[in-house]
Write an enzyme that holds these catalytic residues in place. Structure first.
Site, short mmCIF file in Angstrom:
data_model
loop_
_atom_site.label_atom_id
_atom_site.label_comp_id
_atom_site.label_asym_id
_atom_site.label_seq_id
_atom_site.Cartn_x
_atom_site.Cartn_y
_atom_site.Cartn_z
CD GLU A 23 38.67 39.78 28.40
OE1 GLU A 23 39.33 38.97 29.21
OE2 GLU A 23 37.46 39.34 27.82
CG ASP B 116 35.20 36.72 33.33
OD1 ASP B 116 34.69 36.65 32.26
OD2 ASP B 116 36.00 37.95 33.53
C1 BGC Z 1 36.06 37.19 26.04
C2 BGC Z 1 35.00 36.65 25.27
C3 BGC Z 1 35.48 36.26 23.87
C4 BGC Z 1 36.46 35.21 24.16
C5 BGC Z 1 37.38 34.89 23.12
C6 BGC Z 1 37.09 35.91 26.39
O1 BGC Z 1 37.91 36.27 27.27
O2 BGC Z 1 35.38 37.74 27.15
O3 BGC Z 1 33.85 37.69 25.19
O4 BGC Z 1 34.72 35.72 23.13
O5 BGC Z 1 37.56 35.42 24.97
O6 BGC Z 1 38.03 33.90 23.08
C1 BGC Z 2 35.56 38.93 30.58
C2 BGC Z 2 34.23 39.67 31.05
C3 BGC Z 2 33.07 39.27 30.11
C4 BGC Z 2 32.98 37.67 29.66
C5 BGC Z 2 32.09 37.22 28.84
C6 BGC Z 2 35.46 37.71 30.11
O1 BGC Z 2 36.66 37.22 29.32
O2 BGC Z 2 36.40 39.26 31.47
O3 BGC Z 2 34.18 40.93 31.14
O4 BGC Z 2 31.97 39.56 30.73
O5 BGC Z 2 34.38 37.38 29.19
O6 BGC Z 2 32.39 37.68 27.46
#
Ligand code: BGC
Ligand code: BGC
Length: 808
Positions: free
Chosen positions: A514, A312
């Site tokens: 998140e 991840d």
């Molecule tokens: C997310 C990403 C997002 C990024 C932003 C990550 O945790 O999964 O998809 O663009 O944070 O900082």
């Molecule tokens: C998230 C994932 C996601 C990835 C890519 C991460 O922060 O936990 O679920 O697939 O970002 O965007």
């Protein structure tokens, strides 16, 4: 099979002439068929790859951190767009731009290599977690929590297939979905990504989505046209962290944990899932990205998973002793691909050095590369006649993005996911009724869609204009009311000239994703819906509550004030599915997949104990379901003073943002909940930025003559300590103001000079004590006469020794 290799080469050369680069040319060694052929192809390729290009297969950067030239040089095995990333830096880029970037990267990845080194096409991964929702115009399906309430895996399979088609339109190969978390603590900000608190239901739904995305294992179309790679995530324990803290710790007997949180994986593996994403959480003290016992011995050994394990977002950096650029531990533990959004260069260099110095055995590298290549082989990327993205099935078929048949599936999913928790007989609505639709959420598609919609967090600055082809809940109700011979009126604040027959109040959680959605308890503090419901109650107008949320919350007050209460979850782009239930066009079959809490408390409810409504609860529309008044006491509603107004990207409960124009008339505005979004009226917009961690700070843009500030319901007292950054000096006067209420300015100071001095010097600390303002008030406000940008990383109240001077 005369000269199989020769015929492959002939095809390759023929396509070369038509500018098609040679894809993965195979050496003479590969003559097998079936599984033996897959093994032979992979072994053959690995035997001819340089160490640099092997490591390239294990590196996954995000689209805005590398160029096509980097791709040609480093040959990343895959890449992703983050939730905040769109092609060429444009999050709202049209679908054709996504496809253009896919082609560009594919072409860069297939430039011929010297010395007979094989060329391995790259692949693109995305978070199409409720439809291909990073792309404007896509069908937005309800989030998983809603799909759990449909208890209908066949429907989820259709959603997977429709999503795969929309992904293919843009030339993308791989979906980071389904989330098969078993959310056991609804305070967790990702609860809505979970189908259910019941592992068996999650297993069933997850496997169904995998089959929809990839096709059924064994069928001809498995991983064929119209299909993309699926990912079961996040392995494992994501839904089991203590207090529901995202990325937190999961503790307990390992077998007991597996019996809840690992249950969906055998089902997904059985359905043929090609990828598993490692989770951010730890289990009994070991971060999953570095957990060999679970990533290798358990997932590969016991569960027999043969696809690839992707990390991840910088998840490897959370392993003790690791950084984003230095982490052999993850590979050694069993991770195959590092998701390393920005720091791919340093990580690549270090991994190469670590193989050369023996820290990482070549055998482990070959194993990881082999897993990536196997998935590519299965999806057809290594076929001799493999095509670039724009020449594949569905590519460029923009007519299928937000395709009517897909929207029909989404609308059905919305209808099937509505759960009627209370109905004293007002539902179904009478044909011909005059309906008033209240609540700011009623005509807000972004709010109905939730997080992971066009942007990572969703909501914020998005308006209905960003959702072409979509139907808001209001629009669906309006159409249904008219069709029934009645009328509908939209009145966000609930006011009316002529009393309606019935009111519908649409309200709920504002979008989050998140950790930004983590809560400390199960209380919903936004009282807009409650106020409206009570208003209609007082006016004797029957009212239906439509509650938009990513989780069950303590709703006793709202349920009491409503004549009917519908848990509507996060329905997405087809709001008409809500009206289908309210007006009785379809019978309500949605039933809870999560326990609904009876009391106002923080602890999780998983099962009938402590539940107001257990899993499986819900009423048919035709069935009257009155409810005796529920207890409304809740000590958690009395917000206690918090000295940490805003720290690490989190806003304390009871803390609010204020804005204002023309002098200081601070207005608290719920648009600024979580300090995100824009408010045109107030002339202020805020967005999350990364200081030390993802979106742990905010950038605030003020128009000329506007103000921005932070206050708290309960004043904890003390001085202010503010970590801030001024990117450019102010061009007009900026004042610092203390206010204890609208128009109640208790202190003021001109800080233009201080901020001019602080400009362009990076993050610094400001201390505001009673030495520079008359009185330290409930809200600290910055007022700027000219357009001005300031960044805020934290705001705290703190008791400092008497006489402490102000500093900037
Ligand atoms: C997310 C990403 C997002 C990024 C932003 C990550 O945790 O999964 O998809 O663009 O944070 O900082
Ligand atoms: C998230 C994932 C996601 C990835 C890519 C991460 O922060 O936990 O679920 O697939 O970002 O965007």
């Amino acid at each position: 099979m005369r000269n199989w290799t020769a015929s492959i080469l002939a095809i390759a050369l023929a396509s070369c002439a038509t500018t098609q680069p040679v894809v993965a040319p195979l050496s003479d060694a590969v003559q097998e068929t079936g599984q033996a052929r897959e093994n032979a192809v992979v072994a053959d390729l690995i035997a001819r790859m340089s160490l640099e290009h092997k490591i390239g297969q294990l590196i996954q950067p995000q689209i805005n951190s590398f160029t096509a030239a980097d791709m040609a040089q480093y040959r990343f095995g895959s890449y992703l767009n983050g939730g905040n990333g769109g092609p060429y830096g444009d999050e709202l880029a049209p679908a054709s731009e996504w496809l253009r970037l896919a082609d560009e990267m594919w072409e860069a990845s297939t430039q011929p290599l010297p010395n007979g080194e094989p060329v391995i096409p790259t692949m693109w991964g995305t978070d199409a977690v409720h439809g291909h929702t990073n792309v404007v115009g896509a069908t937005i399906f309800p989030h998983n929590i809603a799909l759990g309430a449909t208890h209908d895996p066949a429907l989820v399979r259709l959603i997977g297939a429709a999503t795969a088609t929309e992904i293919e339109i843009t030339g993308i190969d791989w979906n980071f979905s389904p989330t098969v978390a078993v959310a056991r603590d609804d305070r967790w900000g990702r609860t809505y990504e979970s189908y259910s608190e019941d592992p068996a239901l999650v297993a069933q739904m997850g496997a169904a989505l995998v089959e929809g995305l990839q096709g059924k294992s064994g069928n001809d179309d498995f991983l064929g046209n119209g299909r993309v790679i699926a990912t079961a995530k996040h392995f494992f324990g994501d839904g089991g962290t203590a207090q529901g803290v995202d990325q937190g710790d999961v503790n307990g007997d390992i077998d007991a944990l597996k019996s809840i949180h690992a249950v969906p994986y055998p089902a997904a593996i059985g359905a043929g899932v090609q990828a598993v994403m490692a989770s951010f959480n730890s289990i009994n003290g070991t971060k999953m990205h570095g957990n060999k016992a679970l990533l290798t011995d358990y997932l590969r050994g016991d569960l027999g998973f043969e696809g690839l394990v992707v990390g991840d977002w910088n998840g490897h950096a959370q392993i003790a002793g690791c950084t984003t650029v230095n982490c052999p531990q993850a590979l050694l533990a069993g991770l195959d691909i590092y998701m390393v959004p920005d720091d791919w260069k340093g990580l690549t260099e270090n991994l190469i050095a670590q193989v050369n110095d023996g820290t990482i055995p070549m055998a482990r590298v070959d194993e990881a590369v082999g897993r990536v290549l196997r998935v590519k082989y299965r999806i057809g990327l290594l076929d001799a006649d493999a095509k670039k993205p724009s020449e594949r099935a569905n590519a460029g078929r923009y007519d299928k993005l937000g395709f009517a048949p897909h929207r029909a599936v989404a609308r059905e999913a919305v209808a099937k996911s509505q759960v009627i928790l209370k109905n004293d007989g007002v539902l179904p609505l009478q044909a011909g009724a005059n309906v008033l639709v209240a609540g700011t959420a009623a005509d807000d598609i972004a709010q109905a869609a939730g997080g992971w919609t066009l942007t990572w967090q969703g909501g914020g600055e998005l308006t209905n204009a960003d959702f072409p082809g979509a139907t808001s809940i209001w629009a669906g109700i309006e159409a249904a009311a008219q069709e029934s011979g009645g009328t509908a009126t939209l009145s966000p604040d609930g006011s009316f000239d002529v009393a309606p027959d019935v009111a519908i109040v649409v309200f709920g959680e504002r979008p989050y994703a998140e950790f930004a959605g983590d809560q400390k308890d199960m209380v919903f503090r936004d009282e807009e819906g409650l106020r409206l419901l009570r208003k209609f109650q007082a006016e004797g107008i029957p009212a239906v509550a439509v509650f938009l949320s990513g989780r069950p919350l303590w709703m006793n007050r709202e349920i009491n004030a409503a004549d009917a209460f519908v848990a509507s979850w996060l329905p997405g782009s087809e709001g008409a599915g809500v009206a289908d239930i309210l007006f009785g066009a379809k019978e309500a079959t949605g039933r809870l997949s999560f326990s609904w809490p009876a009391g106002c408390f923080g602890a999780p409810v998983n099962g009938p104990e402590g539940a107001l409504f257990p899993v499986g609860y819900g009423h048919a529309t035709s069935e009257a379901a009155p409810l005796a008044p529920l207890a409304e006491e809740c000590s958690l509603l009395d917000v206690t003073a918090s000295a940490d107004y805003f720290v690490s990207g989190r806003v304390a409960p009871g803390v609010f943002a204020v804005g204002g124009r023309e002098g200081v008339d601070p207005t608290s505005d719920s648009v600024f909940e979580q300090f995100r979004g824009a408010n045109e009226r107030l002339g202020v917009s805020m967005r999350g930025i990364d200081r030390n961690a993802q979106e742990d700070a905010r950038e605030v843009t003020m128009n000329a003559g506007s103000a921005f500030g932070i206050g708290a319901v309960v004043d904890p007292g003390g001085s202010y300590r503010i970590v801030y950054d001024i990117p450019k000096p102010p061009t007009g006067k900026v004042s610092l103001i203390m206010a204890t209420g609208p128009n109640e300015v208790v202190g003021e100071m001109d800080i233009t000079q201080q901020l001019t001095h602080a400009a362009e010097k990076g993050w610094r600390e400001m201390i505001v004590t009673d030495q520079c303002v008359d009185k330290l008030g409930g809200a600290v406000i910055f007022f700027s006469e000219e357009a001005f940008v300031m960044r805020i990383a934290s705001v705290r109240r703190e008791v400092l020794p008497e006489g402490t001077a102000c500093s900037f």
